[in-house]
Write a protein that holds these residues in place. Structure first.
Motif, mmCIF file in Angstrom:
data_model
loop_
_atom_site.group_PDB
_atom_site.id
_atom_site.type_symbol
_atom_site.label_atom_id
_atom_site.label_comp_id
_atom_site.label_asym_id
_atom_site.label_seq_id
_atom_site.Cartn_x
_atom_site.Cartn_y
_atom_site.Cartn_z
ATOM 1 N N ASN A 30 0.819 -1.204 0.000
ATOM 2 C CA ASN A 30 0.000 0.000 0.000
ATOM 3 C C ASN A 30 0.852 1.252 0.000
ATOM 4 O OD1 ASN A 30 -2.690 0.952 0.028
ATOM 5 N ND2 ASN A 30 -3.206 -0.651 1.480
ATOM 6 N N PRO B 255 -2.050 -4.418 -2.719
ATOM 7 C CA PRO B 255 -2.157 -3.332 -3.682
ATOM 8 C C PRO B 255 -1.193 -3.510 -4.844
ATOM 9 C CG PRO B 255 -2.123 -2.466 -1.487
ATOM 10 C CD PRO B 255 -1.799 -3.916 -1.368
ATOM 11 N N PHE C 151 -4.906 7.117 3.890
ATOM 12 C CA PHE C 151 -5.107 6.118 2.841
ATOM 13 C C PHE C 151 -6.416 6.342 2.096
ATOM 14 C CE2 PHE C 151 -1.791 3.705 5.107
ATOM 15 C CZ PHE C 151 -0.959 3.503 4.023
ATOM 16 N N THR D 241 -7.052 0.947 -6.862
ATOM 17 C CA THR D 241 -6.925 1.919 -5.787
ATOM 18 C C THR D 241 -8.234 2.076 -5.024
ATOM 19 O OG1 THR D 241 -6.340 4.170 -5.275
ATOM 20 C CG2 THR D 241 -7.354 3.789 -7.395
ATOM 21 N N GLN E 196 -8.214 -1.024 -2.767
ATOM 22 C CA GLN E 196 -7.082 -1.376 -1.919
ATOM 23 C C GLN E 196 -6.718 -0.315 -0.915
ATOM 24 O OE1 GLN E 196 -4.580 -2.319 -5.076
ATOM 25 N NE2 GLN E 196 -5.409 -4.368 -5.284
ATOM 26 N N ALA E 197 -6.492 0.902 -1.415
ATOM 27 C CA ALA E 197 -6.193 1.951 -0.461
ATOM 28 C C ALA E 197 -7.362 2.056 0.516
ATOM 29 C CB ALA E 197 -5.962 3.259 -1.186
#
Lengths: 428, 108
Positions: A293, A335, B22, B42, B45-46
């Protein structure tokens, strides 16, 4: 050539002849065709002009309630249509080297032996001279994981070709993978081969009986315990009313879903060990997620946005079902990598930055998944890169075509992307 | 307030800030990245860490009570559902024949 009898036709004739013994072949198959009507005429017309295959007939074997009757039908078919050999094959749903593979192979051998004994005794029981039909048994497919009907058919077809067999007889209850019904997909996939296919028109035991035998036992208990525990965590475990509603809810859930949610029988010590190793895996995964991440966050916040997205393909060595889901979801959670498609054992993974792709091809998540499900010994295996089980499908390093209709359909990449997309949609 | 309490408050604040960070990265990514696949990266995940740190802060602030346990459960569910949803979106795009953006393509 014969007919493809509808799998359900057999169950319609459930009255009367219980076991489908070898005794009266024609009566059995005629009643199977009768109630369905529309498929009956086809079958009879074909039977009048038999262009009888002469090689062998392959019967995939699993310990089902209808195996006995299927073997009996195979013997009848072989005698009537002049097949020289009945191949009883068990297709392994495991892979050699898995823990317990030897046990499963041994029990598969026992099933094969039993089926062979049935076939031989049926042949002996025939009126008149004993026909020159031989019975062969074999366990196939244990050197790889088989994922879907296509894989099963590939293995079956390879076996059939090797042994000169040209027909397949399916047991209507044939379910090699847990409780997933594979019969119709199998029939469909087989229809694309040169093999002729029949589903044995045998009477099934009534459904209720089968449900009862499967739903009771460990699956039900496991599901019940899990649902009740979850309910009480959400509620108040010290309040009697929550116990009453919890037991009722858990009962409903486990009655309706225990066959759906749990596809392999929970077993001691395998299941607790899996849970334990899963608990070990969680912090590892968390660490990977945080690490990746931070990398992705740096790329996204970089004003130049230095991304190099590519689509990749990776063939993974984990079993189908839960292990594959765990691996695919772990890859997505990390990620920079996103599982786009799981096609049998091929995972199509989109990667955002090269370092994420390299990490993927190093296969640490694959090894961890194998550790969780199969134990430490099975986790030692070469990386996908070393096995040559991975490919980049886009960009300057691409080694394989992207399996997308629009990709080969034409417009040069870059200028008219919108059109390329539109083409893809109409093609699909 | 004793030292333990101060440390706990500090951790709660740190987790909240990390969660905010995040989530911000996730939002930026959705706005900046070029196509559906990279945005799915993104967005899911973030966000996993954004919501993850947020819920961790909640669990820590509430402590060992029913609501705290529930937020830990929520965390687990997010870790299961988030990748599944991202996979569903990406797979739908893939089956529609959407070609992933590569370097050199025009930014959209």
């Amino acid at each position: 050539m014969w007919w493809v009898a509808d799998a359900d036709a057999g169950s319609d004739t459930a009255d009367g002849e219980g076991g489908g013994e070898a005794g009266d072949p024609d009566a059995g198959s005629d009643t199977a065709d009768g109630p369905t009507g529309q498929s009956g005429s086809d079958g009879e017309a074909d039977r009048e002009s038999p262009s009888a295959p002469t090689g062998g007939i392959v019967v995939p074997v699993e310990p089902t309630p209808t195996l006995r009757a299927t073997v009996a039908h195979a013997v009848e078919t072989a005698v009537d249509d002049g097949f020289a050999t009945i191949h009883l094959v068990e297709i392994a749903s495991w892979r050699n080297g898995d823990p317990g593979a030897d046990d499963r192979a041994a029990s598969a051998e026992r099933v094969l032996e039993r089926a062979e004994a049935w076939a031989l005794s049926d042949l002996d029981d025939l009126d008149g001279e004993r026909p020159s039909v031989t019975v062969a048994t074999e366990l196939i497919g244990a050197d790889e994981y088989l994922f879907g009907p296509d894989d099963y058919v590939r293995v079956l077809a390879a076996y059939a070709e090797e042994h000169g067999a040209d027909a397949v007889l399916l047991d209507p209850e044939y379910t090699p993978v847990g409780n997933t019904t594979l019969l119709q997909p199998l029939e469909f996939a087989l229809s694309n081969t040169s093999l002729s296919v029949e589903t044995a028109p045998v009477t099934r035991p009534t459904r209720r009986e089968r449900l009862r035998s499967e739903a009771t036992g460990t699956r039900f208990v496991a599901m019940f315990g899990f649902s009740l525990a979850f309910y009480l965590v959400l509620g108040d475990p010290f309040y009697w009313f929550d116990w009453v509603t919890g037991v009722a809810t858990a009962a409903i859930v486990s009655i309706t879903l225990s066959r759906v949610s749990i596809d392999t029988e929970p077993a001691v010590p395998r299941t607790p060990m899996r849970v334990l190793r899963g608990v070990i895996y969680v912090p590892v995964l968390l660490f990977e997620i945080v690490k990746a991440n931070v990398e992705v966050a740096r790329v996204i916040l970089d004003p130049r946005l230095p991304i190099e997205p590519t689509m990749n393909r990776m063939r993974v060595i984990v079993g189908s079902g839960l292990p594959l889901m765990t691996l695919a979801n772990s890859i997505t959670l990390t990620p920079g990598t996103l599982t786009v498609r799981a096609r049998d054992s091929d995972l199509y993974v989109h990667s955002l930055i090269p370092s994420a792709r390299d990490g993927l091809f190093d296969g640490s998540l694959e090894r961890w998944t194998r550790f969780v499900y199969y134990g430490r010994a099975s986790a030692r295996l070469p990386t996908p890169r070393e096995r040559d089980d991975c490919a980049i499908l886009q960009g300057p390093d691409a080694t394989e075509e992207l399996p997308i209709a629009a990709a080969d359909g034409g417009a040069s990449p870059g200028d008219e992307d919108g059109e390329a997309e539109a083409e893809g949609v109409t093609d699909a | 307030m004793d030292a333990l309490g101060t440390a706990r408050v500090g951790l709660v604040v740190a987790f909240t800030l990390l969660g905010l960070f995040f989530s911000f990265v996730s939002m930026t990514g959705v706005l900046r990245l070029p196509d559906v696949y990279s945005r799915a990266h993104t967005a899911s995940q973030a966000d996993t860490l954004g919501a993850g740190f947020g819920l961790a802060a909640v669990a820590l602030a509430i402590g060992w009570e029913a609501a705290g346990v529930k937020s830990v459960l929520l965390l687990l569910f997010i870790f299961v559902t988030n990748p599944t949803a991202a996979h569903a979106i990406a797979r739908a795009a893939f089956e529609e024949g959407t070609v992933p953006w590569t370097e050199g393509d025009e930014r959209r």
